[in-house]
Design a protein around this motif. Structure first.
Motif, short mmCIF file in Angstrom:
data_model
loop_
_atom_site.label_atom_id
_atom_site.label_comp_id
_atom_site.label_asym_id
_atom_site.label_seq_id
_atom_site.Cartn_x
_atom_site.Cartn_y
_atom_site.Cartn_z
N LEU A 167 0.85 -1.20 0.00
CA LEU A 167 0.00 0.00 0.00
C LEU A 167 0.88 1.25 0.00
N ASP A 168 1.95 1.21 0.77
CA ASP A 168 2.88 2.35 0.81
C ASP A 168 3.45 2.64 -0.58
N LEU A 169 3.79 1.57 -1.28
CA LEU A 169 4.32 1.75 -2.64
C LEU A 169 3.28 2.35 -3.56
N LEU A 170 2.04 1.86 -3.44
CA LEU A 170 0.96 2.38 -4.30
C LEU A 170 0.70 3.86 -4.02
N LEU A 171 0.86 4.25 -2.78
CA LEU A 171 0.56 5.64 -2.41
C LEU A 171 1.73 6.58 -2.70
N ASN A 172 2.95 6.05 -2.60
CA ASN A 172 4.11 6.95 -2.62
C ASN A 172 5.12 6.73 -3.75
N SER A 173 4.78 5.87 -4.72
CA SER A 173 5.73 5.71 -5.82
C SER A 173 5.03 5.94 -7.15
N LYS A 174 5.81 6.03 -8.19
CA LYS A 174 5.24 6.30 -9.52
C LYS A 174 4.66 5.02 -10.12
N LYS A 175 3.58 5.17 -10.83
CA LYS A 175 2.91 4.04 -11.46
C LYS A 175 3.88 3.23 -12.33
N THR A 176 4.81 3.94 -12.95
CA THR A 176 5.75 3.28 -13.87
C THR A 176 6.68 2.31 -13.12
N GLU A 177 6.77 2.47 -11.80
CA GLU A 177 7.66 1.60 -11.01
C GLU A 177 6.95 0.36 -10.47
N TRP A 178 5.63 0.34 -10.57
CA TRP A 178 4.87 -0.72 -9.90
C TRP A 178 5.18 -2.13 -10.40
N GLU A 179 5.61 -2.18 -11.66
CA GLU A 179 5.90 -3.51 -12.23
C GLU A 179 7.32 -3.98 -11.93
N SER A 180 8.14 -3.12 -11.32
CA SER A 180 9.53 -3.52 -11.07
C SER A 180 9.55 -4.69 -10.09
N PRO A 181 10.52 -5.60 -10.23
CA PRO A 181 10.51 -6.84 -9.45
C PRO A 181 10.41 -6.63 -7.93
N SER A 182 11.08 -5.59 -7.41
CA SER A 182 11.07 -5.43 -5.96
C SER A 182 9.74 -4.84 -5.45
N TYR A 183 8.96 -4.25 -6.33
CA TYR A 183 7.67 -3.66 -5.92
C TYR A 183 6.50 -4.62 -6.15
N LYS A 184 6.62 -5.36 -7.25
CA LYS A 184 5.49 -6.13 -7.76
C LYS A 184 4.85 -7.07 -6.71
N GLU A 185 5.70 -7.82 -6.02
CA GLU A 185 5.19 -8.81 -5.08
C GLU A 185 4.48 -8.14 -3.90
N LEU A 186 5.04 -7.04 -3.40
CA LEU A 186 4.40 -6.35 -2.27
C LEU A 186 3.06 -5.76 -2.69
N ILE A 187 3.01 -5.22 -3.89
CA ILE A 187 1.75 -4.66 -4.40
C ILE A 187 0.72 -5.77 -4.59
N ARG A 188 1.21 -6.92 -5.04
CA ARG A 188 0.31 -8.07 -5.18
C ARG A 188 -0.26 -8.49 -3.82
N ARG A 189 0.59 -8.43 -2.80
CA ARG A 189 0.12 -8.81 -1.46
C ARG A 189 -0.99 -7.87 -0.97
#
Ligand code: ADP
Ligand code: MG
Length: 336
Positions: A167-189
């Motif tokens: 959730l922190d990533l979704l709120l505080n990072s750019k959409k273009t970064e969401w698919e990056s390997p280190s973000y993807k799994e946490l966003i999926r969770r």
């Protein structure tokens, strides 16, 4: 969009549950259960309060709303069977988006052979969804919070804090970064949590196991178990299981989220020491990490309290807000 069109769009053409007699299409649904107990729960998501268009797309919203309810049923040791959905939406809401919400729910529902058997459709100011779930559990196998006993091992499934990190990533990072390997799994969770239905079901062989699902964070869930069971719980901070992905966050955030992040929809529970190896075995069979994080004891504190041992020091774990003061605690104080 009129109610009739919506109902026709979301109505299942065939049903999966053999006990269902009447699904959508009459004043109420009718089903039969012969030998099992009925377990039911409800959860509500309101746009702007529980989600925004940015954090959850329509499909995720439906999936997650149903997952949260299935998780409650799983934490009772039960198997989910039916659900009903009450929806409030603004006049200008698109049928396309509403339909997508239902598609998300249906995707998860199909994994458990669940049927959508009714609901209600109302126009209002804000998109709001309320889902009622119905499940069943064999007699004597419902898993209550009040059954923890002194000497029990306290365990948790999976890893903690990931959904909050996502959730922190979704709120505080750019959409273009969401698919990056280190973000993807946490966003999926955060967006697509897996309720631990099969794990809880495999524990049916045990005579006694206490279960609670991690919807508000183990800080809260453990306090609920300790209070309901009139026992004390002591956990070891260093044993709390964390994912590799969450390591990208600073220590103070990890420390807070593992206790109070919430919405991981893992299960936390207690079981007699001699039964713990069986719990580990079930986890192994399902490729699900099981971690012992502490014990139920009345030697070290007053009844109904939870303590965590951190860097050799014992600290009280409060139901809302860790000693470092969680977000929820701050919010509560503001409302005082
Ligand atoms: P009633 O007026 O008798 O309460 P409705 O006309 O509201 O019934 O609904 C007709 C049928 O459609 C019922 O089976 C109801 O459960 C179902 N239904 C209504 N709204 C929804 C919804 N949003 N999602 C799923 N089923 C719905
Ligand atoms: Mg009617």
């Amino acid at each position: 969009m009129d109610e009739f069109t919506l109902i026709n769009k979301v109505k299942q053409t065939t049903y999966r549950q053999p006990g269902l007699i009447k699904g959508i299409g009459d004043d109420a649904a009718v089903f039969r259960e012969q030998h099992e107990k009925i377990v039911t729960a409800v959860d509500t998501f309101v746009e702007g309060v529980h989600f925004t268009k940015n954090t959850l797309q329509a499909w995720h919203l439906g999936y997650r709303l149903l997952a949260a309810n299935i998780s409650d049923v799983a934490a009772m040791g039960a198997f989910p069977k039916y659900y009903l959905v009450s929806i409030v939406f603004p006049e200008d809401e698109s049928l396309f988006r509403i339909h997508d919400i239902y598609k998300g729910m249906k995707h998860l529902a199909s994994k458990y052979n669940m049927d959508l058997i009714g609901g209600d459709t109302v126009q209002g100011k804000q998109l709001s969804l309320s889902l009622t779930i119905i499940g069943t559990v064999p007699i004597g196998k419902a898993r209550y919070r009040h059954t923890a006993k002194q000497g029990d091992v306290v365990f948790v499934t999976g890893t903690l804090g990931d959904a909050r990190a996502g959730l922190d990533l979704l709120l505080n990072s750019k959409k273009t970064e969401w698919e990056s390997p280190s973000y993807k799994e946490l966003i999926r969770r955060h967006r697509l949590p897996t309720p631990r239905v099969h794990f809880a079901q495999q524990l049916q062989r045990l005579q006694r196991v206490t279960l609670n699902d991690v919807s508000d964070g183990i800080g809260n869930e453990l306090n609920e178990i300790a209070t309901a069971s009139k026992v004390c719980i002591e956990i070891d901070d260093a044993t709390i299981p964390l994912s590799e992905e969450i390591n990208q966050f600073p220590l103070h955030q990890r420390d807070e989220w593992k206790y109070f992040g919430g919405e991981d929809f893992e299960l936390v529970g207690t079981v007699a020491e001699q039964d713990f190896p069986f719990v580990v075995q079930v986890g192994k069979e399902q490729n699900l990490r099981i971690t012992a994080i502490g014990e139920v004891t009345n030697k070290v504190c007053d009844l109904g309290e939870v303590y965590t041992i951190k860097y050799g020091k014992k600290e009280r774990l409060q139901p809302l807000g860790y000693v470092h003061r969680g977000k929820k605690n701050e919010k509560n104080n503001k409302n005082d």
